[in-house]
Write a protein that holds these residues in place. Structure first.
Motif: not given
Length: 527
Positions: A322-329
């Motif tokens: 979830d943290e990775a997805a948020a950073t990417l977006l």
């Protein structure tokens, strides 16, 4: 594989499967029957949208028109890779393709550049690279002006949509039939109807046969353990002499069936996850890939004609999905065009790429994260190696062993080049980077670092992929500074050295100044 029955079965489509199929359709004669099994229900991984210059050789060997290929795959040009925040936050450098400067006498250019810098010269290495200079101005041209004979030809690769490339090659492979006619031929009409004064004994036309379906089970022989056939979910049995596993991370044949084993390199390459998402094209239309370091890995940016490809490669030990997805977006140029797609992997390779009568190509053989855009290249070299060692009859163990030796060497040298990016850093701002900075590394890589740090020397062994110029840019970019330079660089006087450096810089500035913008070149040739 008997001398007469030459049946090759490719399990899996995608980029690896259809690159293999297209090559076999191009180079094998009609005595070979090539079939490819894939299921529309199984999606392609699609992480390999950036390439290195050797892809040109592959496309040229197939006879592909470059502009048409780029139009069909929404492709763009690539002059190198820019690395942002790797050494430390705020730092950036570019690993550009092609030559830097030019050698003089017995020495490569960088030895003179090291002397130039030691004497107070301020220009970085990229100022003497045609590719780097053009890339940083968002310019591109296929060729330099004839008047600038001092410059080498432009060296470039491509960005493209991997799924569209697979479709492009599928069309090529399926339609490329070889017509073989026995008898006296009068003419062959446009629609392919052969007429003769005499009797035509046989007409053969053989492209690649695509079979839709999922593999349900694999049948193996008795004493030798060779694969005899694959059976699909609908009961169809596909026999073969040689099986090529392009099934991706699953390794359906090479691992699930033959239990070949896997060399896990995650202690050196700690990233084991990726989030991938396309976004609307916005910002600079760069002729290079960008890799930006993040708290627990790095983010890629690949500009295509119709969108921008993005992804966050990270360590699950240091960051949640979830943290990775948020950073990417939060770090996209434009609006996200889909939800982030998660990918799980383990960096490493099969213990054998060729086991019995099965050859693993692509992700079925191993995974090197896309930090230096080597995924598609590893498919390309595996295909070339397969054609070199293509068996005539039963595969010979000596050929299999040499195929595996060459494959392992290639993977190990690429592995070391990737490790260098993680190891040679100053940053310790997060647990991930602190772990990378302090980790032990392979002895061969340590020798390369020590040799360069001592006097700027770079030794390239055998046929390893990355050139001395590639190692030079990454070693310097990652903060490895030589303690000195070669003594022969002193043979130039200070004035001669300044003249030499100024001449190269001036020619590059003149040439890049005349180049069109990358966006304009694409619009004019392959939009």
């Amino acid at each position: 594989m008997s001398a007469e029955a030459r049946q090759i079965v490719i399990v899996g489509g995608g980029t690896a499967g259809w690159m293999t199929a297209a090559s076999l359709a191009r180079f094998l004669d009609p005595r070979y029957r090539v079939r490819l099994i894939e299921s529309d229900a199984i999606g392609a991984v699609g992480v390999g949208e950036a390439t290195i210059p050797q892809i040109q050789l592959f496309n040229q060997a197939l006879g592909l028109d470059e502009n048409d290929f780029l139009r069909q795959t929404h492709g763009t040009f690539k002059l190198g890779i820019q690395f942002v925040d790797w050494l430390r936050p705020g730092h950036r450098y570019i690993h550009a393709f092609g030559q830097i400067g030019r050698p003089l006498g017995l020495l490569p250019f960088h030895q003179y550049w090291l002397r130039y810098r030691a004497g107070g010269g301020e220009l970085g290495l990229d100022a003497f690279s045609l590719n780097a200079s053009a890339a940083l101005q968002n310019k591109f041209s296929r060729q330099v002006k004839p008047a600038n004979a001092a410059l080498p030809p432009m060296t470039y690769a491509f960005h493209f949509d991997a799924s569209l490339y697979a479709k492009y090659l599928r069309n090529y492979a399926e339609q490329r039939g070889v017509i073989r006619i026995e008898g006296k031929i009068d003419r062959v009409e446009q629609r392919g109807i052969a007429r003769s004064e005499g009797k035509i004994e046989r007409v053969e036309q053989r492209g690649v046969d695509r079979i839709e379906g999922k593999v349900d089970r694999v049948e193996r022989g008795g004493d030798d353990g060779y694969i005899d056939a694959v059976v699909l979910a609908n009961g169809q049995r596909i026999v073969g002499d040689l099986f090529i596993d392009c099934s991706g991370f699953r390794g359906l044949l090479i691992e699930q069936t033959l239990k070949t084993g896997y060399d896990d390199w995650s202690h050196w390459l700690p990233c084991d996850r990726a989030m991938a998402v396309p976004c609307a094209r916005a910002g600079e239309f760069t002729p290079y890939t960008r890799s930006t370091a993040r708290p627990a890995g790095w983010q890629w940016r690949i500009p295509l004609q119709h969108r921008t490809g993005n992804g966050y490669v990270y360590s699950s030990r240091h960051l949640s999905d979830d943290e990775a997805a948020a950073t990417l977006l939060a770090n996209l140029d434009g609006e996200a065009l889909a939800d982030p797609r998660p990918l799980h992997f383990v960096a490493g390779k099969r213990k054998k790429f060729w086991n019995r009568n099965c050859v693993a190509i692509g992700l079925a053989g191993g995974f090197m994260e896309p930090l230096e855009s080597t995924s598609i290249h590893l498919v390309q070299t595996a295909i070339a190696r397969l054609l070199t060692f293509l068996p005539h009859g039963e595969p010979r163990q000596a050929d299999i062993d040499e195929f595996n030796r060459q494959s392992a060497f290639e993977y190990e040298r690429i592995r070391d080049f990737l490790i260098l990016h993680y190891k040679a850093v100053e940053r310790n701002d997060t647990p991930f980077w602190d772990d990378c900075r302090t980790m032990p590394i392979p002895e061969e890589l340590q020798r390369k670092i020590d040799l360069f740090a001592a006097g700027g020397r770079i030794v390239r062994h055998n046929d390893e992929l990355f050139t001395e110029v590639g190692w030079l840019q990454v070693l310097l970019g990652q903060g490895v500074r030589p303690a000195g330079y070669h003594p022969l660089a002193e043979q130039l006087s200070a004035g001669e050295l300044a003249e030499f450096m100024n001449m190269i810089r001036s020619v590059i500035q003149h040439e890049t100044g005349a180049m069109p913008l990358h966006a304009d070149f694409v619009a004019g040739h392959c939009a």
